[in-house]
Motif scaffolding. Structure first.
Motif, PDB file in Angstrom:
ATOM      1  N   GLY B  66      -7.763  -0.413  15.816  1.00  0.00           N
ATOM      2  CA  GLY B  66      -7.949  -1.214  14.615  1.00  0.00           C
ATOM      3  C   GLY B  66      -8.157  -0.373  13.372  1.00  0.00           C
ATOM      4  O   GLY B  66      -7.744  -0.751  12.275  1.00  0.00           O
ATOM      5  N   ILE B  67      -8.815   0.783  13.518  1.00  0.00           N
ATOM      6  CA  ILE B  67      -9.203   1.555  12.334  1.00  0.00           C
ATOM      7  C   ILE B  67      -8.196   2.648  12.004  1.00  0.00           C
ATOM      8  O   ILE B  67      -8.137   3.107  10.866  1.00  0.00           O
ATOM      9  CB  ILE B  67     -10.634   2.107  12.528  1.00  0.00           C
ATOM     10  N   SER B  68      -7.369   3.050  12.978  1.00  0.00           N
ATOM     11  CA  SER B  68      -6.475   4.183  12.722  1.00  0.00           C
ATOM     12  C   SER B  68      -5.527   3.920  11.561  1.00  0.00           C
ATOM     13  O   SER B  68      -5.018   4.855  10.948  1.00  0.00           O
ATOM     14  CB  SER B  68      -5.684   4.529  13.979  1.00  0.00           C
ATOM     15  N   LYS B  69      -5.308   2.655  11.208  1.00  0.00           N
ATOM     16  CA  LYS B  69      -4.367   2.367  10.124  1.00  0.00           C
ATOM     17  C   LYS B  69      -5.004   2.508   8.736  1.00  0.00           C
ATOM     18  O   LYS B  69      -4.298   2.453   7.733  1.00  0.00           O
ATOM     19  CB  LYS B  69      -3.820   0.951  10.288  1.00  0.00           C
ATOM     20  N   SER B  70      -6.336   2.706   8.679  1.00  0.00           N
ATOM     21  CA  SER B  70      -7.058   2.653   7.399  1.00  0.00           C
ATOM     22  C   SER B  70      -6.375   3.386   6.245  1.00  0.00           C
ATOM     23  O   SER B  70      -6.326   2.889   5.131  1.00  0.00           O
ATOM     24  CB  SER B  70      -8.456   3.247   7.565  1.00  0.00           C
ATOM     25  N   PHE B  71      -5.890   4.588   6.519  1.00  0.00           N
ATOM     26  CA  PHE B  71      -5.361   5.380   5.415  1.00  0.00           C
ATOM     27  C   PHE B  71      -3.847   5.545   5.459  1.00  0.00           C
ATOM     28  O   PHE B  71      -3.294   6.326   4.704  1.00  0.00           O
ATOM     29  CB  PHE B  71      -6.031   6.756   5.380  1.00  0.00           C
ATOM     30  N   ILE B  72      -3.183   4.852   6.385  1.00  0.00           N
ATOM     31  CA  ILE B  72      -1.720   4.995   6.408  1.00  0.00           C
ATOM     32  C   ILE B  72      -1.022   3.690   6.097  1.00  0.00           C
ATOM     33  O   ILE B  72       0.199   3.647   5.962  1.00  0.00           O
ATOM     34  CB  ILE B  72      -1.203   5.552   7.758  1.00  0.00           C
ATOM     35  N   GLN B  73      -1.816   2.632   5.947  1.00  0.00           N
ATOM     36  CA  GLN B  73      -1.232   1.327   5.703  1.00  0.00           C
ATOM     37  C   GLN B  73      -0.534   1.280   4.340  1.00  0.00           C
ATOM     38  O   GLN B  73       0.538   0.705   4.196  1.00  0.00           O
ATOM     39  CB  GLN B  73      -2.353   0.298   5.752  1.00  0.00           C
ATOM     40  N   GLU B  74      -1.175   1.914   3.353  1.00  0.00           N
ATOM     41  CA  GLU B  74      -0.617   1.850   2.001  1.00  0.00           C
ATOM     42  C   GLU B  74       0.155   3.124   1.686  1.00  0.00           C
ATOM     43  O   GLU B  74      -0.081   4.171   2.277  1.00  0.00           O
ATOM     44  CB  GLU B  74      -1.761   1.653   0.994  1.00  0.00           C
ATOM     45  N   SER B  75       1.068   3.010   0.717  1.00  0.00           N
ATOM     46  CA  SER B  75       1.948   4.138   0.425  1.00  0.00           C
ATOM     47  C   SER B  75       1.186   5.232  -0.326  1.00  0.00           C
ATOM     48  O   SER B  75       0.187   4.963  -0.985  1.00  0.00           O
ATOM     49  CB  SER B  75       3.104   3.656  -0.443  1.00  0.00           C
TER      50      SER B  75
END
Lengths: 241, 219
Positions: B66-75
């Motif tokens: 759930g948290i691994s996307k924190s900093f790669i979700q946005e460009s």
């Protein structure tokens, strides 16, 4: 830059001044390795006899851990120094300290496993000391993999320094709380135990080998670290060409 | 000033999540199906130790996912924009706050499904829930920081896992210890020290993240 301290022939006095500790390390280790096989051991029978037969491993196994810890602390310190100024030489020192620490950590695990097999009957037992050591190794292996997956040198240095500091603090936290979580079953842990291989219970004859050996191993670690740092600095300059 | 920035940034995170519902739905389905697989794998009543280990290991994997996307979700371009308008500390704390919210929901749901499928073995419910909340906070803060580190590398899932597992061990060991006690006995005695340890670990992690995050936020 490469080390150009001795431009025209080495001066004996500077050599002694700069390298006395390397000679000391060599002398102490040669003494410890040779005398370590001859030093009379304290009399032991019954329960302690397994330990008695393998006790000389103390001079080699414990030194690996002291050196590993010294190297990981060095790596941590140079990571902090890197972040306050971003100078590549501190990054080089930090990563090579981690490498040297890993070398000694793996040797420590191997010497410990051989010892564990002959005294406790298994290569690995459940014990806070062993688990803490394994986690330390995992952290620094992860650190190296993190470095490998970043191309840009400055970014690599910065990100891995951050991970190094973060992970080292958590490792210390782990080592502090771990003994509260599980009882030590096998490995001598410290205060109040009667185990004959703990420093405070150690036989007088063995002390004459143990303490010099520990100093010798830690100095050897720093020596290896210094050489590795110089090799990497040369590699970095040739990489630039 | 910092609080105001955190408020806006955390609000942005929540709106973003609600906009892309498939991400959170994906994590929810991951959670439910993992617990269902464990339910199918054990066909009889399981012991307290097994219940405890399974629950925390599942929660750990759910949290990493759930948290691994924190900093790669946005460009990266949008990160550059945030860089110009907000302080790094505000960015980090808003992510931690948002992930805490997310983890509280995910751990609560995991617990409910676990009760439903694996049986209720909890004896001291209050202690278990306090522990679960402190665990959510700890997992959220450690994993937010690690995901920030991993996002700077050529990101992949295994990197996130190998970086975070050794670091998260002190937290996880304490959580499992308290949780086991909540499963086996009613009284609180002996657990206060562990609750304090949990609070100290959380505090250490947040302070470290607060100090170190600016170095990875700037290029």
């Amino acid at each position: 830059m490469t080390n150009n301290k001795y431009p025209s022939g080495m001066n004996v006095r500077t050599f002694i001044k700069e390298s006395w500790w390397k000679a000391l390390s060599g002398i102490l280790l040669i003494y410890a390795v040779i005398y370590g096989f001859f030093v009379p051991l304290p009399e032991m029978s019954g329960m302690g006899s397994n330990l008695f037969n393998t006790m000389r491993n103390l001079f080699y196994h414990v030194g690996m851990w002291f050196t590993m810890l010294a190297m990981f602390i060095t790596s941590f310190v140079f990571s902090i120094r890197y972040l306050s100024g971003f100078r590549t030489k501190y990054d080089t020192r930090s990563v090579e300290a981690a490498n040297t620490g890993l070398l000694f950590g793996i040797l420590g695990i191997l010497t410990g496993m051989i010892w564990a097999k002959s005294t406790w009957g298994a290569f690995w037992v459940r014990d806070p000391k062993l688990d803490g050591a394994a986690v330390g190794i995992f952290i620094y292996l992860a650190y190296l993999i993190l470095r490998g997956s970043i191309e840009n040198l400055d970014k690599r240095a910065k990100v891995s320094a951050v991970y190094n500091i973060f992970a080292f603090v958590m490792l210390i936290v782990f080592l502090i709380i771990l003994p509260r979580m599980q009882k030590s079953l096998a490995h001598p842990a410290g205060k109040g135990e009667e185990n004959a291989v703990l420093p405070m219970n150690l036989d007088q004859n063995m002390r004459y080998v143990f303490y010099p050996a520990m100093v010798g191993w830690v100095l050897l670690g720093f020596w290896i670290w210094r050489i590795r740092v110089r090799i990497r600095e040369i590699e970095l300059t040739t990489y630039d060409l | 000033m910092l609080l105001k920035e955190i408020k806006y940034l955390a609000g942005k995170e929540i709106r973003l999540e609600l906009k892309q519902k498939y991400v959170i739905n994906g994590i929810l389905l991951y959670l439910v199906s993992t617990i269902f697989v464990t339910y199918l794998a054990f066909d009889s009543v399981i012991s307290v130790e097994t219940w405890n280990s399974l629950f925390w290991i599942i929660l750990l994997f759910v949290a990493v996912n759930g948290i691994s996307k924190s900093f790669i979700q946005e460009s990266p371009a949008r990160h550059l924009y945030y860089y110009t308008i907000a302080s790094p500390q505000a960015i980090l704390l808003s992510k931690v706050f948002y992930n805490l919210l997310l983890m509280t929901i995910l751990s609560g749901l995991s617990f409910l499904f676990f009760l439903l499928l694996m049986g209720n073995l909890v004896m001291n419910m209050t202690l278990f829930l306090v522990n679960l909340f402190l665990g959510s906070l700890g997992l959220a803060s450690v994993l937010t920081m690690v995901s920030a580190i991993a996002s700077r590398a050529s990101h992949n899932f295994s990197l996130m896992a190998i970086l975070s597992f050794p670091i998260i061990l002190p937290l996880l060991a304490t959580l499992m210890k308290v949780s086991k006690s909540a499963l086996t006995e009613i009284q609180w005695t002996g657990n206060y020290s562990f609750i304090i340890i949990l609070l100290m670990i959380n505090l250490t992690v947040v302070i470290l993240a607060y100090l170190l995050f600016p170095y990875i936020w700037t290029d």
